[in-house]
Scaffold this active site. Structure first.
Site, PDB file in Angstrom:
ATOM      1  CB  SER A   1     -42.554  -6.102  -1.170  1.00 34.59           C
ATOM      2  OG  SER A   1     -42.888  -6.837  -0.157  1.00 34.59           O
ATOM      3  CE  LYS A   2     -38.640 -11.847  -6.372  1.00 31.22           C
ATOM      4  NZ  LYS A   2     -37.810 -11.150  -7.181  1.00 31.22           N
TER       5      LYS A   2
END
Ligand code: GLU
Length: 486
Positions: free
Chosen positions: A255-256
């Site tokens: 994920s970011k």
């Protein structure tokens, strides 16, 4: 700026040179997974004395802006990766893709399909009702063209094998077998004459003379379909290595928050390209237990056998530690330039001005600062005592050290310091020790408020070194700011 590779040549039968390619879709940045794929493709080509090519998969015209291409190229350049020749535009090769599709029809390996969307829907429904996966049923595969409905622009479908296996003999995944019966006659050219992605990739890789494809394992099932096209054209299938994707530390999709960012975000967080190269190299590839190695070593050691089959997990702590190593080892003159560029990029104008105005001091201080920083941003912060302007902003922790009692001691220190003939570390050190002794205080008790007054922080290199670095006048003035004029 993008080129279209000329139509080439089968691979020469001679000892052919290794040709790899990096084929990103221009999404506006070079994401970390792409950067790793590029690094592996580059390192493999280098190891073999071959070359890497860059192909921009820009057929999605909405997303493929010039700016997106520039961002990709900049990201690769920053990471220190290069490629041979100009980047090649996939979109620019559309005519060649169409040409091959028509050639396949002529060869009898592909055919025109005139099915309407409604017919295709019905086909899917029937398959579903029969408990089969919904796919094209080969309606036009052997049908005579004379039956073609008027006024309908056909698509071109490849004749996929009806029986047997399609084997992807992969350097990472091993032999991966796909049953032909699970592949339908997929479209290679749309009715508007544009190629499908599957087809364009094959034609491009062939024309570019690509011998080795290294890419994410999300393309593994595409590989089976692509092999159908290679075989139909009688082209050599390149060697393939499908690498497991990067996961987050928890094993979930990256994920970011866990690092799924563009490489420019890493640059802005203060990572050095050589550190990121080293870190990314280890993320899915290994050479024994070696963690830290130069790019030259990586090139020398790189092999497809060293690619790991298990998913790699992104680990910021490890990246930081590796970055810290490269910061410690770096030449101060180089680091200074990176500090300036980073401060400018992240909008720390005050720092840039201050750093720029104090180049010699920063360069002298850097060997003291380097062991204390894990990122370039930390380095900029650590150097702030050099470029900070009076009256210094004192942070909360440092403020807590500046009490009426310690200010009184600072006054005595200022008195002593003013009397020094020589503004040097040994002289200051001796004077401060003598004062501490006279007051029955530990040297640290003196040094901490002094640090707070002179740097505005509670952490800095040796405070006497700091005093010599910023000079006598500035030191006395900063001290004066905290205790009233001295
Ligand atoms: N453009 C594809 C991607 O960015 C890569 C295609 C390939 O390597 O064959 O995922």
């Amino acid at each position: 700026m993008l080129h279209t590779a000329s139509k080439s040549s089968k691979h020469s039968g001679l000892m052919s040179q290794v040709v790899t390619r990096f084929a990103p879709s221009p999404t506006g940045y070079l994401h970390i997974g792409g950067a790793r794929t590029a690094l592996f493709s580059w390192a493999y080509a280098r190891n073999k004395g071959g070359k890497m090519l860059l192909r921009i998969e820009d057929t999605d015209r909405e997303r493929s802006t010039e700016a997106a291409v520039i961002a990709l190229v900049d990201g690769l350049k920053w990471l220190g990766l290069d490629w041979e020749g100009e980047p090649i535009s996939q979109f620019g090769r559309a005519a060649r893709h169409a040409e091959v599709a028509h050639e396949l029809v002529k060869m009898g390996h592909a055919y025109y399909c005139y099915c309407s969307p409604a017919e295709l829907d019905q086909m899917r429904e029937e398959a579903r009702a029969a408990g089969k996966p919904p796919r094209y049923n080969g309606y036009w595969r052997d049908r005579d063209q004379s039956e073609a409905p008027a006024g309908i622009a056909p698509v071109i479908r490849i004749k996929a094998p009806l029986t047997g296996d399609i084997v992807v003999d992969d350097h990472v995944q091993g032999k991966v077998v796909f049953k032909a019966e699970n592949l339908d006659d997929f479209i290679i050219l749309r009715s508007d004459g544009t190629p499908t992605y599957m087809h364009a990739v094959v034609v491009d890789d062939h024309d570019m003379g690509v011998t080795h494809i290294i890419r994410g394992d999300d393309h593994l099932t595409n590989a089976a379909r692509q092999i159908v096209i290679y075989n139909a054209m009688g082209w050599t299938v390149p060697e393939m290595a499908h690498i497991p994707l990067i996961h987050g530390p928890d094993g979930a999709k990256l994920s970011k928050r866990h690092g799924a960012l563009g490489v420019e975000a890493y640059r802005q967080m203060g990572y050095l390209p050589e550190a990121l190269r080293n870190y990314l190299a280890r993320l899915g590839w290994s050479h024994g237990d070696d963690e830290i190695f130069s790019t030259d070593q990586m090139i020398e050691w790189f092999s497809l056998e060293g690619l790991n089959k298990g998913a790699a997990r992104f680990d910021f702590v490890k990246l930081e530690n590796i970055n810290g190593h490269y910061i410690r080892e770096a030449d101060p003159a180089y680091l200074y330039d990176v500090m300036l560029a980073t401060a400018a990029e992240v909008g720390r104008q005050v720092d840039v001005d201050g750093l720029g105005a104090n180049k010699d001091t920063v360069l002298t201080a850097l060997p003291e600062l380097q062991p204390r920083a894990k990122t370039v941003l930390e380095l900029i912060d650590l150097a702030q005592f050099i470029y900070a302007t009076r009256p210094l902003a004192i942070d909360a922790a440092a403020s807590a050290l500046l009490t009426p009692d310690t200010r009184a001691v600072l006054k005595d220190m200022a008195e002593t310091l003013r009397g020094l003939n020589d503004w040097s570390v040994p002289e200051i050190d001796a004077a401060m020790r003598a004062l501490a002794e006279a007051k029955g205080l530990k040297l640290g008790k003196l040094a901490q408020p002094l640090r707070a007054a002179l740097t505005g922080r509670t952490v800095s290199p040796g405070i006497f070194e700091v005093m010599v670095l910023i000079g006598r006048d500035e030191s006395m003035a900063r001290l004066g700011d905290q205790i009233g004029a001295v």
